[in-house]
Design an enzyme around this catalytic site. Structure first.
Site, PDB file in Angstrom:
ATOM      1  N   SER A   1       1.596   3.533   2.276  1.00 22.25           N
ATOM      2  CA  SER A   1       1.193   3.800   3.656  1.00 22.25           C
ATOM      3  C   SER A   1       1.088   5.294   3.944  1.00 22.25           C
ATOM      4  CB  SER A   1       2.168   3.100   4.610  1.00 22.25           C
ATOM      5  OG  SER A   1       1.709   3.141   5.934  1.00 22.25           O
TER       6      SER A   1
ATOM      7  N   ASP B   1      -3.623   1.047   8.257  1.00 24.13           N
ATOM      8  CA  ASP B   1      -3.054   0.082   9.212  1.00 24.13           C
ATOM      9  C   ASP B   1      -2.494   0.763  10.456  1.00 24.13           C
ATOM     10  OD1 ASP B   1      -0.706   1.203   8.265  1.00 24.13           O
ATOM     11  OD2 ASP B   1       0.254  -0.698   7.758  1.00 24.13           O
TER      12      ASP B   1
END
Length: 445
Positions: free
Chosen positions: A102, A245
């Site tokens: 991430s 995301d």
């Protein structure tokens, strides 16, 4: 529930080559997951990754392990995390696997799984996979080995999915947008999505080299996009993180629009269209300004623990649709099963078009209250939060802040720290209150 040894709240993550993030573990993890997933379903698994140089190594190891367990593997290459969730559903795969850490630096990586409906893997399945990891690896017979193929049109499929979340009778013509891809998985997706919808796009953070992901760019490092919006005279900026995301935005004045403000825009738009189900879920760290602004519109607001996993759990429990974190994880269950930065950006742009408003105008009714966070280190087994002195300091501050203030004390889950967060109308007052409580914590630890 049994204690998990490998899986955290968001899969397995760590520094590459040490601890759990080794090619040996990835191979065994692929095999163990394959053993569990092959008990029912299509025997087909999709793998996507971000742009970290270690992604190739972990992709090969997972692929080998899954094949050894008899599962067929479909490779997507570098693709955003929400794209893996989406294509797992559309290909009717038994699971999707994402290789990403991430927003972390390039030297970290991680592995997480999606179930066949595009949601994060059930806790019980993760426990079953961990149980298989304890067993010796046994390859299926040769004629049962899984095959590996590549999804050649994954990029185009996901671009069309993203565009499908924008009103068909609208375009982005006339808007100049800076898009920061964090040198991550959206580098070949996000600029194309907004260009195809008609916007003039200035792309930054779109040249990954394997080691520059999230390096002074992206949703966790906003200085460059703020500067670019101002120098280019853009209408707004959209910053994504390494796996796509998470989203943060920038208005035409170069001011950051965070996840709380994005939630406010989406909730207001849904209410205006009569499609808001229930209210909005934030977290313990969501700004009090969001709570107060939603109250003014009679929109319910609930707080979960910090983490998009907990936001999702509370959304499902309440049967609401919109939730997220101030860090930019935005969930809209009418438009997907997981946080999706590109789609969240599209939904904000759709609200702008429907209301013929700028980003500044949409966020103007929401006043972000000053928020101060002080971390206090403590030693030993004693819990400072149980101290009468700390409780008294907290009660004093809360009484002085009243309805337009908030105090949150919580232990860090990863370090011996007490996090002291105070919100209120005036920054200097809030800072003084936070230091008062922090001093009480220090004296109690």
């Amino acid at each position: 529930m049994s204690e998990r040894k490998f899986f955290g709240t968001d899969g397995i993550r760590g520094k590459v080559g040490s601890g759990q993030m080794t090619p040996e573990l990835a191979l065994k993890l692929g095999w163990a997951a394959g053993r569990v997933l092959s008990r029912s379903g299509t025997n087909k698994v999709i793998i996507g990754k971000d742009t970290r140089i270690s992604g190739y190594m972990f992709e090969s190891a997972l692929e080998a392990g899954l094949s050894a367990a008899g599962l067929n593997v479909m490779l997507m290459g570098p693709m955003p995390t929400p794209a893996v969730a989406y294509l797992t559903r559309t290909f009717r795969a038994e699971a999707g696997v994402v290789i990403s850490a991430s927003h972390n630096p390039y030297y970290d990586n991680g592995i997480k799984f999606f179930s066949n409906d595009g949601s994060k893997l059930d806790d019980n399945l993760e426990l079953e996979i961990e149980a298989e990891l304890e067993k010796p690896l046994e390859c299926v017979e040769s004629h049962l080995l899984g095959k590996v193929s590549r999804i050649e049109d994954a990029r185009g499929r996901y671009i069309e999915y993203c565009k499908g979340n924008f009103p068909a009778d609208q375009t982005l013509t006339g808007l100049k947008i800076v898009v920061d891809c964090a040198h991550g998985a959206t580098y070949h997706i996000a600029p194309a999505v907004f260009r195809e919808l008609g916007a003039e796009v200035i792309a930054i953070g779109d040249k990954p080299n394997g080691v520059n992901i999230n390096d002074k760019v992206g949703a966790t490092s906003m200085a460059k996009i703020c500067e670019t919006v101002l120098t280019e005279g853009a209408d707004l900026g959209i910053a994504l993180d390494g796996d796509g995301d998470r989203i943060m935005m920038v208005n035409s004045r170069g001011e950051v629009i965070d996840g709380d403000q994005i939630l406010y825009i989406l909730a207001c738009d849904a209410k205006a269209r009569g499609v808001l189900r229930g209210g909005v879920v934030g977290t313990l760290m969501s700004n009090l300004g969001l709570d107060l602004a939603l109250q003014a519109l009679d929109i319910p607001f609930a707080r979960s623990k910090v983490g998009d996993r907990y936001v999702m759990e509370l959304l499902k429990e309440l049967d609401w649709r919109i939730g997220g974190e101030n860090s930019g994880h935005i969930l809209n269950l009418d438009h997907g099963t997981t946080g999706d930065g590109i789609v969240a950006g599209i939904l904000v742009l759709a609200a702008m078009r429907r209301q013929n408003a700028t980003l500044e105008q949409l966020t103007a009714p929401m006043e972000m209250l000053p928020q101060v966070l002080v971390n206090v280190r403590f030693e030993g087994e004693h819990d400072p939060l149980s101290s009468d002195k700390v409780k008294a300091a907290q009660a004093l501050v809360e009484s002085q802040l009243g309805a337009r203030g908030r105090v949150l004390l919580r232990k860090s889950g990863t370090e011996p720290l007490i996090r002291v967060m105070v919100e209120g109308d005036d920054h200097n007052t809030v800072l003084a209150h936070a230091n008062l409580i922090a001093d009480a914590v220090k004296s109690a630890s």
